[in-house]
Each structure stands twice: as structure tokens, then as C-alpha cells.
Scaffold this motif. Structure first.
Motif, PDB file in Angstrom:
ATOM      1  N   LEU A  88      -6.785 -13.305  13.310  1.00 32.53           N
ATOM      2  CA  LEU A  88      -6.195 -12.144  13.815  1.00 32.53           C
ATOM      3  C   LEU A  88      -5.395 -11.193  13.020  1.00 32.53           C
ATOM      4  CD1 LEU A  88      -6.423 -10.964  16.759  1.00 32.53           C
ATOM      5  CD2 LEU A  88      -4.178 -12.167  17.278  1.00 32.53           C
ATOM      6  N   MET A  89      -5.232 -10.076  13.161  1.00 32.82           N
ATOM      7  CA  MET A  89      -4.248  -9.105  12.587  1.00 32.82           C
ATOM      8  C   MET A  89      -3.597  -8.401  13.453  1.00 32.82           C
ATOM      9  SD  MET A  89      -4.669  -6.138   9.717  1.00 32.82           S
ATOM     10  CE  MET A  89      -4.856  -4.949  10.868  1.00 32.82           C
ATOM     11  N   VAL A  90      -2.267  -8.421  13.637  1.00 31.90           N
ATOM     12  CA  VAL A  90      -1.416  -7.490  14.464  1.00 31.90           C
ATOM     13  C   VAL A  90      -0.845  -6.766  13.588  1.00 31.90           C
ATOM     14  CG1 VAL A  90       0.700  -7.815  16.137  1.00 31.90           C
ATOM     15  CG2 VAL A  90      -1.081  -9.681  15.934  1.00 31.90           C
ATOM     16  N   ALA A  91      -0.798  -5.239  14.002  1.00 29.02           N
ATOM     17  CA  ALA A  91      -0.313  -4.063  13.378  1.00 29.02           C
ATOM     18  C   ALA A  91       0.793  -3.363  13.927  1.00 29.02           C
ATOM     19  CB  ALA A  91      -1.313  -3.240  13.069  1.00 29.02           C
ATOM     20  N   ASP A  92       1.642  -2.939  13.516  1.00 28.09           N
ATOM     21  CA  ASP A  92       2.873  -1.977  14.185  1.00 28.09           C
ATOM     22  C   ASP A  92       3.508  -1.271  13.197  1.00 28.09           C
ATOM     23  OD1 ASP A  92       4.304  -0.958  15.963  1.00 28.09           O
ATOM     24  OD2 ASP A  92       5.284  -3.052  16.475  1.00 28.09           O
ATOM     25  N   ARG A 107      -3.708  -0.422   8.523  1.00 28.09           N
ATOM     26  CA  ARG A 107      -4.561  -1.417   9.507  1.00 28.09           C
ATOM     27  C   ARG A 107      -5.830  -1.634   8.833  1.00 28.09           C
ATOM     28  NH1 ARG A 107      -4.140  -1.642  15.278  1.00 28.09           N
ATOM     29  NH2 ARG A 107      -2.316  -0.316  15.327  1.00 28.09           N
ATOM     30  N   ASP A 108      -6.448  -0.491   8.355  1.00 35.16           N
ATOM     31  CA  ASP A 108      -7.956  -0.637   7.722  1.00 35.16           C
ATOM     32  C   ASP A 108      -7.928  -1.347   6.654  1.00 35.16           C
ATOM     33  OD1 ASP A 108     -10.537   0.448   7.468  1.00 35.16           O
ATOM     34  OD2 ASP A 108     -10.077   1.395   5.780  1.00 35.16           O
ATOM     35  N   LEU A 109      -7.112  -1.603   5.823  1.00 30.28           N
ATOM     36  CA  LEU A 109      -7.050  -2.388   4.297  1.00 30.28           C
ATOM     37  C   LEU A 109      -7.191  -3.853   4.982  1.00 30.28           C
ATOM     38  CD1 LEU A 109      -7.175  -3.137   1.712  1.00 30.28           C
ATOM     39  CD2 LEU A 109      -5.281  -2.121   1.136  1.00 30.28           C
ATOM     40  N   GLY A 110      -6.029  -4.023   6.029  1.00 31.32           N
ATOM     41  CA  GLY A 110      -5.713  -5.341   6.526  1.00 31.32           C
ATOM     42  C   GLY A 110      -7.215  -5.779   7.297  1.00 31.32           C
ATOM     43  N   GLU A 111      -7.576  -5.061   7.907  1.00 30.70           N
ATOM     44  CA  GLU A 111      -9.036  -5.587   8.651  1.00 30.70           C
ATOM     45  C   GLU A 111      -9.930  -6.012   7.550  1.00 30.70           C
ATOM     46  OE1 GLU A 111      -9.512  -6.673  11.458  1.00 30.70           O
ATOM     47  OE2 GLU A 111      -7.963  -5.794  12.747  1.00 30.70           O
ATOM     48  N   ARG A 112     -10.128  -4.998   6.529  1.00 31.46           N
ATOM     49  CA  ARG A 112     -11.135  -5.399   5.487  1.00 31.46           C
ATOM     50  C   ARG A 112     -10.938  -6.371   4.717  1.00 31.46           C
ATOM     51  NH1 ARG A 112     -11.031  -1.734   1.812  1.00 31.46           N
ATOM     52  NH2 ARG A 112      -9.643  -0.295   2.643  1.00 31.46           N
ATOM     53  N   ALA A 113      -9.602  -6.758   4.696  1.00 25.49           N
ATOM     54  CA  ALA A 113      -9.288  -7.808   3.749  1.00 25.49           C
ATOM     55  C   ALA A 113      -9.758  -9.117   4.597  1.00 25.49           C
ATOM     56  CB  ALA A 113      -7.754  -7.858   3.555  1.00 25.49           C
ATOM     57  N   LYS A 114      -9.246  -9.088   5.803  1.00 26.57           N
ATOM     58  CA  LYS A 114      -9.583 -10.289   6.842  1.00 26.57           C
ATOM     59  C   LYS A 114     -11.059 -10.589   6.687  1.00 26.57           C
ATOM     60  CE  LYS A 114      -8.799 -10.014  11.229  1.00 26.57           C
ATOM     61  NZ  LYS A 114      -9.807 -11.199  11.649  1.00 26.57           N
ATOM     62  N   ILE A 126       0.796  -1.375   0.026  1.00 24.08           N
ATOM     63  CA  ILE A 126      -0.049  -0.116  -0.143  1.00 24.08           C
ATOM     64  C   ILE A 126       1.030   1.163  -0.023  1.00 24.08           C
ATOM     65  CG2 ILE A 126      -2.201   0.823   1.033  1.00 24.08           C
ATOM     66  CD1 ILE A 126      -2.106  -1.752   2.997  1.00 24.08           C
ATOM     67  N   PRO A 127       1.219   1.835  -1.266  1.00 23.26           N
ATOM     68  CA  PRO A 127       1.932   3.040  -1.205  1.00 23.26           C
ATOM     69  C   PRO A 127       1.412   4.224  -0.417  1.00 23.26           C
ATOM     70  CG  PRO A 127       1.781   1.706  -3.542  1.00 23.26           C
ATOM     71  CD  PRO A 127       0.770   1.337  -2.600  1.00 23.26           C
ATOM     72  N   ASP A 128       2.178   4.950  -0.099  1.00 26.95           N
ATOM     73  CA  ASP A 128       1.431   6.139   0.526  1.00 26.95           C
ATOM     74  C   ASP A 128       0.384   6.039   1.574  1.00 26.95           C
ATOM     75  OD1 ASP A 128       1.246   9.057   0.885  1.00 26.95           O
ATOM     76  OD2 ASP A 128      -0.039   9.405  -0.767  1.00 26.95           O
ATOM     77  N   SER A 129       0.652   5.106   2.604  1.00 23.19           N
ATOM     78  CA  SER A 129      -0.699   4.841   3.504  1.00 23.19           C
ATOM     79  C   SER A 129      -0.199   5.173   4.958  1.00 23.19           C
ATOM     80  CB  SER A 129      -0.367   3.229   3.284  1.00 23.19           C
ATOM     81  OG  SER A 129      -1.499   2.768   4.449  1.00 23.19           O
ATOM     82  N   SER A 130      -1.163   5.740   5.493  1.00 23.53           N
ATOM     83  CA  SER A 130      -0.947   6.216   7.017  1.00 23.53           C
ATOM     84  C   SER A 130      -1.041   4.626   7.786  1.00 23.53           C
ATOM     85  CB  SER A 130      -1.626   7.167   7.318  1.00 23.53           C
ATOM     86  OG  SER A 130      -3.328   6.214   7.311  1.00 23.53           O
ATOM     87  N   GLU A 131      -0.650   4.829   9.174  1.00 19.08           N
ATOM     88  CA  GLU A 131      -0.827   3.560   9.870  1.00 19.08           C
ATOM     89  C   GLU A 131      -2.333   2.971   9.778  1.00 19.08           C
ATOM     90  OE1 GLU A 131      -1.064   3.345  13.737  1.00 19.08           O
ATOM     91  OE2 GLU A 131      -0.444   1.138  13.803  1.00 19.08           O
ATOM     92  N   TYR A 132      -3.121   3.868  10.022  1.00 19.38           N
ATOM     93  CA  TYR A 132      -4.676   3.850   9.949  1.00 19.38           C
ATOM     94  C   TYR A 132      -5.218   3.205   8.631  1.00 19.38           C
ATOM     95  CZ  TYR A 132      -9.557   4.291   9.520  1.00 19.38           C
ATOM     96  OH  TYR A 132     -10.906   4.096   9.241  1.00 19.38           O
ATOM     97  N   GLY A 133      -4.499   3.770   7.438  1.00 22.53           N
ATOM     98  CA  GLY A 133      -4.704   2.964   6.269  1.00 22.53           C
ATOM     99  C   GLY A 133      -4.177   1.631   6.179  1.00 22.53           C
ATOM    100  N   VAL A 146       2.322  -3.727   8.699  1.00 23.05           N
ATOM    101  CA  VAL A 146       3.263  -2.660   9.169  1.00 23.05           C
ATOM    102  C   VAL A 146       3.134  -1.503   8.247  1.00 23.05           C
ATOM    103  CG1 VAL A 146       4.961  -4.006   7.568  1.00 23.05           C
ATOM    104  CG2 VAL A 146       5.797  -2.654   9.585  1.00 23.05           C
ATOM    105  N   THR A 147       3.563  -0.336   8.989  1.00 24.58           N
ATOM    106  CA  THR A 147       3.892   0.812   8.064  1.00 24.58           C
ATOM    107  C   THR A 147       4.898   1.437   8.547  1.00 24.58           C
ATOM    108  OG1 THR A 147       1.216   1.088   8.634  1.00 24.58           O
ATOM    109  CG2 THR A 147       2.374   2.911   7.825  1.00 24.58           C
TER     110      THR A 147
END
Ligand SMILES: Nc1nc2c(ncn2[C@@H]2O[C@H](COP(=O)(O)OP(=O)(O)OP(=O)(O)O)[C@@H](O)[C@H]2O)c(=O)[nH]1
Length: 335
Positions: free
Chosen positions: A326-330, A261-268, A252-259, A293-294
Motif C-alpha cells: 500500500l502507499m499512503v500519500a499526504d 503520488r504517481d511516481l510512488g504508485e508506479r514504483a510500487k 523528486i525535485p519540483d514535484s506536484s502532489e500528483y507527481g 509526501v509533498t
């Protein structure tokens, strides 16, 4: 001087440029052969295959130039991709649209320019093949035919590449291409001091899915998961890969941490909502685990793309260890 306009389909066009994975400095003989031939036959000192990539033109291959890029704003090729036919300027010093262009006024002192749009396999004009001289020249019909023929070879090369970089089962990009695009987008984030995000996702208990339902059904499951992941990529720059087996990546180019995490959650969630039965799993349905990761490149200037993907991998491992689904983000931090 007027800079080139932005094409109406710029988002889709740029997505094709990104997905080709060509804007890294790796030298590629198949492209160099074409620019060399063009220089020899047209007897011009400069030829290039350039990509119009965001705010710049990037020379994937060139002869007679010792720069790798110029701002898009001053590029001739930015104008070339706006038309279907070849763009010919026989004397740039006399041309009202180009005479005060810095590439005419200063090095490389463009006098003559002939450039033809180059299309990606999807049909988007990703860049141009061009011939340049420092002096004015007349452009002949046989020169035109030669550029057209070489453009065909170049586009065939892009077509071959696009087949080599795909995973045949899912149609997603493959692992080899992941490395190239990650490297390219990492460089872009550094150049623009921007963010970049990566989600690594892995189907849970897939071995037991295969054991229970058979390999054929396993393949169908992989295809459906691939489609679900792709359906969540709303921005044209997001690219989905199958890294192998039942492991996927979303870059995900040009992605904030929220972006990220959000895409990961939506994919899941999208995979869960497929409601694919899996009697060998605790929830009796197919689920994903993910590591997201961001990185903000300016904060991790000495980090490498490898460290970035390793971080996502360790977050995915943690998600598996903590029970799956589960998704773990950092963030990526300096090691
Ligand atoms: N059907 C099918 N199966 C594949 C393909 N590639 C890999 N696999 C299978 O994917 C399974 C992966 O199993 P594991 O790595 O043990 O992972 P898992 O069972 O999902 O366990 P966790 O990831 O820990 O939840 C193996 O059984 C592989 O044979 C493929 O192209 N098609």
C-alpha cells in the motif's frame, strides 16, 4: 552582453549536478585546498570552483569572493562549460562579449578570466575551475598547465566522492548522500518557492524472504527492486537512494502532489510486476509499502528537511500498519 547558451545535454548535465549534492553551503576543505593553491600559484585575487546549477552559478569553493552565487545569465563559467578547452579572456573590459557584463562593470570587476570545464564522473561538464584578476593579464602556457593539473585533482576528488556516496550492493546512492541531497533540494525549493516530493518505500516481509530463500537470494532481490525503482524515474532530476536494509527513497525535485503520488504508485507497481515469488508473504510475491509526501515550501516556511522525511516515514509506517502492499500519500503541513 550575451548570456551563455544552454548545452544540448542540459537535462542530463543538470541531473549530474543535482546528484553530486554539492550545492549546499557546507565548506569542504578538499575543494578549498585546490582553489587556494590556484590563487597562490597564479597570483590572482579570486579563484573558484563553481557549479552551473539551473538558473545560477553556485560557488562551491572560492577565494576572494564574498558571494555564494550569481545568476547563470551573467556567469563566465556558463560559457566555459560550453567548450572542451580552457576559456581565456585576457582583458574583459575590451572583449566584445563580456565588456558590458555586470561582473566586469561592477564588483568583482573582472579584468582577466581563465576557466576550465570540470566534469562529473559520468563525463558531464558540471562546472568550472577558474582564476580571476581585477586587471588585464597575459595568460602563459605554464599557467594553463597548472589549471589543467588542478582540474585533474578536482575531478579525482569528485570520483572519490561518487564512490563514497554509493551503496555497493545496488549501485544506488546511500543514506549519507540522501541527507546531503535532501538538504540541497529543500533549499532549492525554498529559493524557487517550488514543490518537492519524497517517496519512502520498504519491501514487505523481507526478513521472512531472507529466512526462506537465504541472504544471497535476498541480495539479488534488493538489486532487482533497486533497478525497478530506478526505471520509473523518468525525469533526470529524480534521485533514488537505498537508505539501508530494505528501505529506499525517491527524491523528486519540483514535484506536484500528483507527481509524487504517481511516481510512488508506479514504483510500487514496477516491483509487483517483477513477480518475485515470496511464499512467506500473503500475496506470495515481493511487494512494497510506501509513504509519499509533498511539500510546497512557501506553505511550510519554517519546516525542515528532517520534518519532511519524518512525515514520509510516518506515512510509510501507516501503510505497513494498514496491511502493506500500500502507499499512503499526504502533504506536509506546519506542525
Ligand atoms: N539479504 C539482505 N538482507 C538484508 C540486508 N540488509 C538488511 N537485510 C534484512 O532485511 C530484513 C528486514 O526485516 P524487518 O525490518 O523486520 O522488516 P520486514 O521483515 O520486511 O517487515 P516489514 O517491513 O514490517 O514488512 C532483516 O532480516 C535484515 O537482515 C542486505 O543487505 N541483504
Amino acid at each position: 552582453m550575451e548570456g551563455p547558451a544552454t548545452p544540448s545535454n542540459e537535462t542530463e548535465r543538470q541531473a549530474c549536478v543535482t546528484a553530486l549534492g554539492l550545492t549546499s553551503p557546507e565548506v569542504e576543505e578538499s575543494f578549498d585546498r585546490i582553489t587556494r593553491l590556484l590563487a597562490q600559484v597564479l597570483e590572482v585575487p579570486i579563484t573558484a570552483f563553481s557549479l552551473i546549477d539551473g538558473d545560477r552559478q553556485f560557488f562551491k569553493s572560492c577565494t576572494g569572493l564574498n558571494i555564494q552565487e550569481t545568476p547563470r545569465q551573467v556567469s563566465f563559467c556558463g560559457h566555459t562549460i560550453l567548450q572542451d578547452d580552457i576559456l581565456v579572456i585576457e582583458d574583459a573590459t575590451q572583449h566584445s562579449g563580456f565588456r558590458d557584463n555586470p561582473l566586469v562593470q561592477e564588483a568583482p570587476h573582472i579584468g582577466f578570466y581563465a576557466g576550465i570545464p570540470v566534469r562529473s564522473p559520468e563525463g558531464h561538464k558540471v562546472g568550472s575551475l577558474c582564476a580571476i584578476d581585477n586587471r588585464a593579464r597575459a595568460f602563459t602556457e605554464s599557467m594553463k598547465q597548472f589549471i589543467i593539473d588542478l582540474r585533474t585533482l578536482l575531478e579525482n576528488e569528485l570520483l572519490l566522492r561518487s564512490e563514497a556516496i554509493r551503496d555497493h550492493l545496488t549501485g544506488l546512492y546511500n543514506r549519507r548522500h540522501f541527507d546531503a541531497v535532501l538538504d540541497q533540494e529543500w533549499r532549492r525549493a525554498l529559493r524557487l518557492e517550488g514543490h518537492i516530493g519524497l517517496v519512502l518505500a520498504d519491501i514487505d516481509y523481507f526478513k521472512s524472504y531472507n529466512d526462506r530463500y537465504g541472504h544471497h537470494q535476498g541480495d539479488a532481490c534488493l538489486q532487482r527492486v533497486a533497478r525497478a525503482l530506478r526505471s520509473q524515474c523518468r525525469r533526470a532530476g529524480d534521485v533514488v537512494f537505498r537508505l539501508g536494509g530494505e528501505e529506499f527513497a525517491i527524491l523528486i525535485p519540483d514535484s506536484s502532489e500528483y507527481g509524487t503520488r504517481d511516481l510512488g504508485e508506479r514504483a510500487k507497481r514496477a516491483v509487483k510486476e517483477l513477480n518475485l515469488p515470496h511464499q512467506g508473504a500473503p500475496l506470495a510475491q515481493v511487494t512494497l509499502s510506501a509513504g509519499a509526501v509533498t511539500a510546497k515550501s512557501a506553505q511550510v516556511p519554517s519546516a525542515t528537511p528532517k520534518q519532511f522525511s519524518r512525515k514520509a516515514d510516518s506515512l510509510l509506517y501507516e501503510a505497513k500498519a494498514r496491511g502493506r502492499d500500500l502507499m499512503v500519500a499526504d502533504f506536509l503541513t506546519e506542525e
